[in-house]
Enzyme design. Sequence first.
Site, PDB file in Angstrom:
ATOM      1  N   MET A  70      62.954 -83.902 -63.764  1.00  0.00           N
ATOM      2  CA  MET A  70      63.943 -84.952 -63.503  1.00  0.00           C
ATOM      3  C   MET A  70      63.327 -86.026 -62.608  1.00  0.00           C
ATOM      4  O   MET A  70      63.610 -87.212 -62.759  1.00  0.00           O
ATOM      5  CB  MET A  70      65.172 -84.372 -62.795  1.00  0.00           C
ATOM      6  CG  MET A  70      65.937 -83.282 -63.545  1.00  0.00           C
ATOM      7  SD  MET A  70      66.663 -83.816 -65.104  1.00  0.00           S
ATOM      8  CE  MET A  70      67.716 -85.156 -64.595  1.00  0.00           C
ATOM      9  N   LEU A  72      63.572 -85.969 -59.111  1.00  0.00           N
ATOM     10  CA  LEU A  72      64.430 -86.167 -57.943  1.00  0.00           C
ATOM     11  C   LEU A  72      65.256 -87.457 -57.969  1.00  0.00           C
ATOM     12  O   LEU A  72      65.291 -88.194 -56.977  1.00  0.00           O
ATOM     13  CB  LEU A  72      63.593 -86.102 -56.640  1.00  0.00           C
ATOM     14  CG  LEU A  72      62.970 -84.747 -56.319  1.00  0.00           C
ATOM     15  CD1 LEU A  72      62.065 -84.848 -55.085  1.00  0.00           C
ATOM     16  CD2 LEU A  72      64.037 -83.679 -56.067  1.00  0.00           C
ATOM     17  N   CYS A 126      60.282 -78.505 -54.978  1.00  0.00           N
ATOM     18  CA  CYS A 126      60.280 -79.171 -56.288  1.00  0.00           C
ATOM     19  C   CYS A 126      58.835 -79.347 -56.730  1.00  0.00           C
ATOM     20  O   CYS A 126      58.016 -79.876 -55.979  1.00  0.00           O
ATOM     21  CB  CYS A 126      60.969 -80.529 -56.194  1.00  0.00           C
ATOM     22  SG  CYS A 126      60.883 -81.442 -57.739  1.00  0.00           S
ATOM     23  N   LYS A 161      64.417 -73.718 -49.111  1.00  0.00           N
ATOM     24  CA  LYS A 161      64.180 -73.329 -50.506  1.00  0.00           C
ATOM     25  C   LYS A 161      62.684 -73.422 -50.787  1.00  0.00           C
ATOM     26  O   LYS A 161      62.084 -74.500 -50.686  1.00  0.00           O
ATOM     27  CB  LYS A 161      64.963 -74.227 -51.458  1.00  0.00           C
ATOM     28  CG  LYS A 161      64.806 -73.775 -52.906  1.00  0.00           C
ATOM     29  CD  LYS A 161      65.868 -74.373 -53.776  1.00  0.00           C
ATOM     30  CE  LYS A 161      65.663 -73.993 -55.228  1.00  0.00           C
ATOM     31  NZ  LYS A 161      66.556 -74.752 -56.109  1.00  0.00           N
TER      32      LYS A 161
HETATM   33  C1  LIG Z   1      67.512 -80.007 -64.385  1.00  0.00           C
HETATM   34  C2  LIG Z   1      67.157 -79.312 -63.114  1.00  0.00           C
HETATM   35  C3  LIG Z   1      67.180 -80.026 -61.911  1.00  0.00           C
HETATM   36  C4  LIG Z   1      66.859 -79.390 -60.711  1.00  0.00           C
HETATM   37  N1  LIG Z   1      66.912 -80.112 -59.545  1.00  0.00           N
HETATM   38  C5  LIG Z   1      66.649 -79.506 -58.367  1.00  0.00           C
HETATM   39  C6  LIG Z   1      66.772 -80.208 -57.127  1.00  0.00           C
HETATM   40  O1  LIG Z   1      67.148 -81.379 -57.086  1.00  0.00           O
HETATM   41  N2  LIG Z   1      66.481 -79.543 -55.982  1.00  0.00           N
HETATM   42  C7  LIG Z   1      66.082 -78.224 -55.966  1.00  0.00           C
HETATM   43  O2  LIG Z   1      65.864 -77.679 -54.895  1.00  0.00           O
HETATM   44  N3  LIG Z   1      65.987 -77.532 -57.122  1.00  0.00           N
HETATM   45  C8  LIG Z   1      66.253 -78.139 -58.317  1.00  0.00           C
HETATM   46  N4  LIG Z   1      66.157 -77.421 -59.492  1.00  0.00           N
HETATM   47  C9  LIG Z   1      65.788 -75.996 -59.447  1.00  0.00           C
HETATM   48  C10 LIG Z   1      67.016 -75.113 -59.499  1.00  0.00           C
HETATM   49  O3  LIG Z   1      67.856 -75.312 -58.380  1.00  0.00           O
HETATM   50  C11 LIG Z   1      66.627 -73.623 -59.585  1.00  0.00           C
HETATM   51  O4  LIG Z   1      65.863 -73.273 -58.438  1.00  0.00           O
HETATM   52  C12 LIG Z   1      65.794 -73.295 -60.811  1.00  0.00           C
HETATM   53  O5  LIG Z   1      66.265 -74.026 -61.924  1.00  0.00           O
HETATM   54  C13 LIG Z   1      65.812 -71.808 -61.155  1.00  0.00           C
HETATM   55  O6  LIG Z   1      67.131 -71.349 -61.411  1.00  0.00           O
HETATM   56  P1  LIG Z   1      67.759 -71.190 -62.892  1.00  0.00           P
HETATM   57  O7  LIG Z   1      66.797 -70.392 -63.711  1.00  0.00           O
HETATM   58  O8  LIG Z   1      69.072 -70.510 -62.669  1.00  0.00           O
HETATM   59  O9  LIG Z   1      67.916 -72.583 -63.412  1.00  0.00           O
HETATM   60  C14 LIG Z   1      66.479 -78.033 -60.715  1.00  0.00           C
HETATM   61  C15 LIG Z   1      66.435 -77.324 -61.921  1.00  0.00           C
HETATM   62  C16 LIG Z   1      66.764 -77.937 -63.113  1.00  0.00           C
HETATM   63  C17 LIG Z   1      66.718 -77.156 -64.396  1.00  0.00           C
END
Ligand SMILES: Cc1cc2nc3c(=O)[nH]c(=O)nc-3n(C[C@H](O)[C@H](O)[C@H](O)COP(=O)(O)O)c2cc1C
Lengths: 297, 256
Positions: A70, A72, A126, A161
Amino acid sequence: MDLTIDLSGLKLKNPTILAAGILGTSAASLKRVAQHGAGAVVTKSIGASPREGHPGPVLVKTERGFLNAMGLPNPSYHEFVRELETVKGDVPVIASIFGSNAKEFEEVALGLSKARPDAFELNLSCPHAKGYGATLGTDPLKVKEIIKSVKSVVDVPVWAKLPPVANIVELGLAAQEGGADAVVVINTIPAMGIDIESGCPILGNKVGGLSGAAIKPVALRCVYELCATLSIDVIGVGGISTWKDAVEFIMAGASAVEIGSAVHDDINVFRNVSKGITQFLEKRQCSLEDIRGVAQK
Amino acid sequence: MMPINARITKIVDETPSTKTFFLDLTLDSKSGQFVMAWIRGVDEIPMSLSYPNAITVQKVGDATSALFKLKKGDSIGVRGPIGNGFTLSGKSILLIAGGVGAAPLAPLAEAARDEKIRVKTLLGAKTGDELLFVKRFRGAGEIQTATDDGSKGHKGPVTGLLDELDLQDYDQIYSCGPEKMMGKVLEMAKDENMVPKTQFSLQRYIKCGMGICGTCCIDPSGLRVCVDGPVFSGDILVDSEFGRYARDASGRKMKL
Ligand SMILES: Cc1cc2nc3c(=O)[nH]c(=O)nc-3n(C[C@H](O)[C@H](O)[C@H](O)COP(=O)(O)O)c2cc1C
Ligand SMILES: Cc1cc2nc3c(=O)[nH]c(=O)nc-3n(C[C@H](O)[C@H](O)[C@H](O)COP(=O)(O)OP(=O)(O)OC[C@H]3O[C@@H](n4cnc5c(N)ncnc54)[C@H](O)[C@@H]3O)c2cc1C
């Protein structure tokens, strides 16, 4: 069955939390997720100035998981503070923030404090925004320094995180020493895909991060090792889509779980996971506390 | 869903600012659904299906300009169909289209005609030569046009044509076009107690197209335009951000 938990001082009605960057750009969207059963919600990561994010494709679903870059995108804390003020409601709201150094993290945290979020989650993980996230979060000294400075300016819990690295315990300990109230693992794993018709990387940014079912075992190992060593709460995230996934994380020692990509299949995932955990515990006639960390024994 | 490779088989100049790109890929779709069109190396953007195998594009910026440079035989990546699409209902319907908003409404008009539903279209554009799909709408029923400069049909906004109609004559009203125009349609439907019988196709900044990122969520419902929409009943849009503001790529609010 009572699923309420005390998480780094916050009271949650159940241990499912919306992960950062998922449906977290507006107050209305965060509220909608809360209405679908989330015990708490984390906002999109917010920075010091507006960012439009990377060109598309920004997210694709592969046979093995989701790839995203994405970049950020966010409206900056100046604008988001007004959004945050209106999220207030039934569940705790955690503001995810990012910066390129300790000073910038402080600035954003202070800026958003006016809206009184229930906690902050520091995005130190990230994988695809140069100079941010994992660039800082893989260095234990920076992790400690950044948490320390945010802690010095806010009076609510601070979660760190962290990225999925081999020496996760070293990072976790740095976070704990910096004063973090909880650690959250994991963010997406650096990854990419290639379109074989054209030979082009499939993401606009070429490389990005992997999420979804594929990363669950990786996240689980991080949670397991952190829980064995740290005294603060560990929140598990990565590939959770069913109550069984969540129970695995809790058995590894997680205090709570965050759910991201799984909203794609069903925004009711939070309610369904809670319901499944409840039934599991009722059948066994035990509590959440009874199963937490059993895999550690 | 991974982008599927789609080769351009034909390009039709529709108006000075719009072209239709026919693809060697026919999607099992409903009118009002869209695809994410990937112009490799540039961007991926939402485009309505103007036919089951085509998109009709207005040149407005980087990605659409890059698309305009492609030729027959070149290819793009396509993810879709995405979204809910329009729901046909009733015996007599009214379509109100502005500019490139005609793209998802033309296939709806044809689907309605095929089901023997009476179709009346009000079509608006800046100038006469920008009126899109006049023939398709005429082939599906009755059409009236409006242009800002008066070069064809009624002079002024397309909603001006509504003054001469009795909305009660229609079982369902469908609209797609500039949001100011759609906002006016919703206002008029409100006055006539017709709001539950309206369907609007919204344009919002769409990034992931999978209901995950949250970029296209609307206030105050939090519904996602990409997967919960892009078509919403007027009921959901009354007293919402609709017609007032939208969020840009970073999430900042912009007045419409
Ligand atoms: C589209 C998308 C955007 C994300 N944006 C952020 C973010 O802005 N900040 C962050 O700490 N993690 C972000 N993540 C990571 C998620 O919070 C999470 O740690 C990661 O997707 C693993 O979890 P999941 O398998 O349930 O998606 C993003 C993940 C996805 C797929
Ligand atoms: C569901 C849906 C269906 C659409 N159908 C059509 C169609 O059939 N024909 C057509 O010509 N246009 C359609 N659009 C609008 C089209 O997506 C934008 O014009 C296009 O993305 C502009 O890209 P650009 O890079 O050329 O312009 P840019 O230079 O990036 O921006 C020009 C304007 O386009 C808008 N825009 C840019 N990127 C996006 C995006 N990812 N999502 C939404 N808006 C964006 C911005 O608000 C900006 O004001 C549709 C939009 C949506 C949401």
